[in-house]
Design an enzyme around this catalytic site. Structure first.
Site, PDB file in Angstrom:
ATOM      1  N   LYS A   8     -56.187  68.178  50.848  1.00 40.96           N
ATOM      2  CA  LYS A   8     -55.754  66.985  50.115  1.00 40.96           C
ATOM      3  C   LYS A   8     -54.402  66.475  50.597  1.00 40.96           C
ATOM      4  O   LYS A   8     -54.237  65.272  50.772  1.00 40.96           O
ATOM      5  CB  LYS A   8     -55.669  67.275  48.605  1.00 40.96           C
ATOM      6  CG  LYS A   8     -56.974  67.607  47.949  1.00 40.96           C
ATOM      7  CD  LYS A   8     -56.827  67.854  46.467  1.00 40.96           C
ATOM      8  CE  LYS A   8     -55.833  68.913  46.071  1.00 40.96           C
ATOM      9  NZ  LYS A   8     -56.182  70.287  46.431  1.00 40.96           N
ATOM     10  N   ARG A  83     -55.905  66.370  37.218  1.00 42.90           N
ATOM     11  CA  ARG A  83     -56.611  67.646  37.341  1.00 42.90           C
ATOM     12  C   ARG A  83     -57.486  67.958  36.136  1.00 42.90           C
ATOM     13  O   ARG A  83     -58.283  68.870  36.193  1.00 42.90           O
ATOM     14  CB  ARG A  83     -55.618  68.799  37.514  1.00 42.90           C
ATOM     15  CG  ARG A  83     -54.970  68.865  38.865  1.00 42.90           C
ATOM     16  CD  ARG A  83     -54.176  70.156  38.971  1.00 42.90           C
ATOM     17  NE  ARG A  83     -53.387  70.224  40.159  1.00 42.90           N
ATOM     18  CZ  ARG A  83     -53.763  70.832  41.283  1.00 42.90           C
ATOM     19  NH1 ARG A  83     -54.930  71.407  41.350  1.00 42.90           N
ATOM     20  NH2 ARG A  83     -52.972  70.860  42.322  1.00 42.90           N
ATOM     21  N   ARG A 122     -51.892  79.481  55.320  1.00 45.99           N
ATOM     22  CA  ARG A 122     -50.797  78.570  54.965  1.00 45.99           C
ATOM     23  C   ARG A 122     -49.640  79.335  54.330  1.00 45.99           C
ATOM     24  O   ARG A 122     -48.474  79.070  54.635  1.00 45.99           O
ATOM     25  CB  ARG A 122     -51.308  77.493  54.009  1.00 45.99           C
ATOM     26  CG  ARG A 122     -50.225  76.523  53.561  1.00 45.99           C
ATOM     27  CD  ARG A 122     -50.735  75.505  52.586  1.00 45.99           C
ATOM     28  NE  ARG A 122     -50.843  76.069  51.244  1.00 45.99           N
ATOM     29  CZ  ARG A 122     -51.278  75.395  50.185  1.00 45.99           C
ATOM     30  NH1 ARG A 122     -51.669  74.141  50.320  1.00 45.99           N
ATOM     31  NH2 ARG A 122     -51.331  75.976  49.010  1.00 45.99           N
ATOM     32  N   ARG A 128     -45.001  80.412  51.705  1.00 44.69           N
ATOM     33  CA  ARG A 128     -45.269  80.014  50.320  1.00 44.69           C
ATOM     34  C   ARG A 128     -45.694  81.236  49.522  1.00 44.69           C
ATOM     35  O   ARG A 128     -46.803  81.747  49.668  1.00 44.69           O
ATOM     36  CB  ARG A 128     -46.330  78.919  50.282  1.00 44.69           C
ATOM     37  CG  ARG A 128     -45.754  77.610  50.796  1.00 44.69           C
ATOM     38  CD  ARG A 128     -46.721  76.502  50.869  1.00 44.69           C
ATOM     39  NE  ARG A 128     -47.428  76.246  49.633  1.00 44.69           N
ATOM     40  CZ  ARG A 128     -48.145  75.151  49.412  1.00 44.69           C
ATOM     41  NH1 ARG A 128     -48.219  74.230  50.335  1.00 44.69           N
ATOM     42  NH2 ARG A 128     -48.769  74.991  48.280  1.00 44.69           N
TER      43      ARG A 128
END
Length: 185
Positions: A8, A83, A122, A128
């Site tokens: 996204k 969401r 990722r 992260r």
């Protein structure tokens, strides 16, 4: 829209560039709050560390504030919002107040195991800490429970464009561009 790791962020930036409007990512906004020293930032950090979604009221307020920006007057691309069905209703009210309709909802279709693989990669590449297998699976379960019903809502409204989100980034972008080109004017 699509589950975590569907692409996204990448694709919303590309669509925003194509349409010359800002891309607004609630995930980016929430991650930016992680370094702030405020009660809201602490709340967001705690929620994200457990793999949960930030509550609707907080999310709605943050999005409403961002959409009030002058750069959003001629449109925007939302990434990660809405969401939940209550967020859909709030977005509807925001758009009604501003006089701008929702043009299209792009839903990226993906495979869960591919998503876990993408998000773990990722997490390693970008440092992260919220991208661990446990939090990823929690977010995917929350998506299936809370966000996937939005697909039916937007399909019923005739706003949904479902796009295969698997494959090279440029191929997914091409599919999205084809879907956007096929929209009625």
């Amino acid at each position: 829209m699509g589950p975590p790791g569907a692409g996204k962020g990448t694709q919303s930036n590309r669509v925003a560039d194509r349409c010359r409007v800002p891309a607004i990512s609630t995930g980016d906004i929430f991650r930016a709050l992680q370094t702030a020293d405020t009660p809201l930032a602490a709340q967001v950090r705690d929620t994200m560390a457990g793999g949960g979604y930030v509550d609707d009221d907080t999310t709605n307020a943050i999005v409403a504030d961002r959409l009030a920006g002058t750069d959003c007057r001629h449109g925007f691309v939302l990434d990660g919002y809405p969401r939940t069905l209550p967020q859909v209703r709030t977005l509807d009210a925001m758009l009604a107040a501003s006089g701008g309709p929702l043009d299209v909802v792009i839903a990226l279709q993906t495979d869960e195991e591919e998503l876990v693989h993408r998000l773990l990669r990722r997490g390693r590449e970008q440092g992260r800490t919220d991208d661990t297998e446990g939090t990823i699976r929690t977010r995917l379960a929350l998506y299936a429970d809370q966000t996937a019903p939005l697909i039916a809502e937007y399909r019923q409204r005739g706003l949904l464009a479902e796009v295969d989100g698997l494959g090279p980034v440029d191929l997914v972008t091409h599919r999205i561009n084809q879907a956007l080109t096929a929209l009625p004017s």
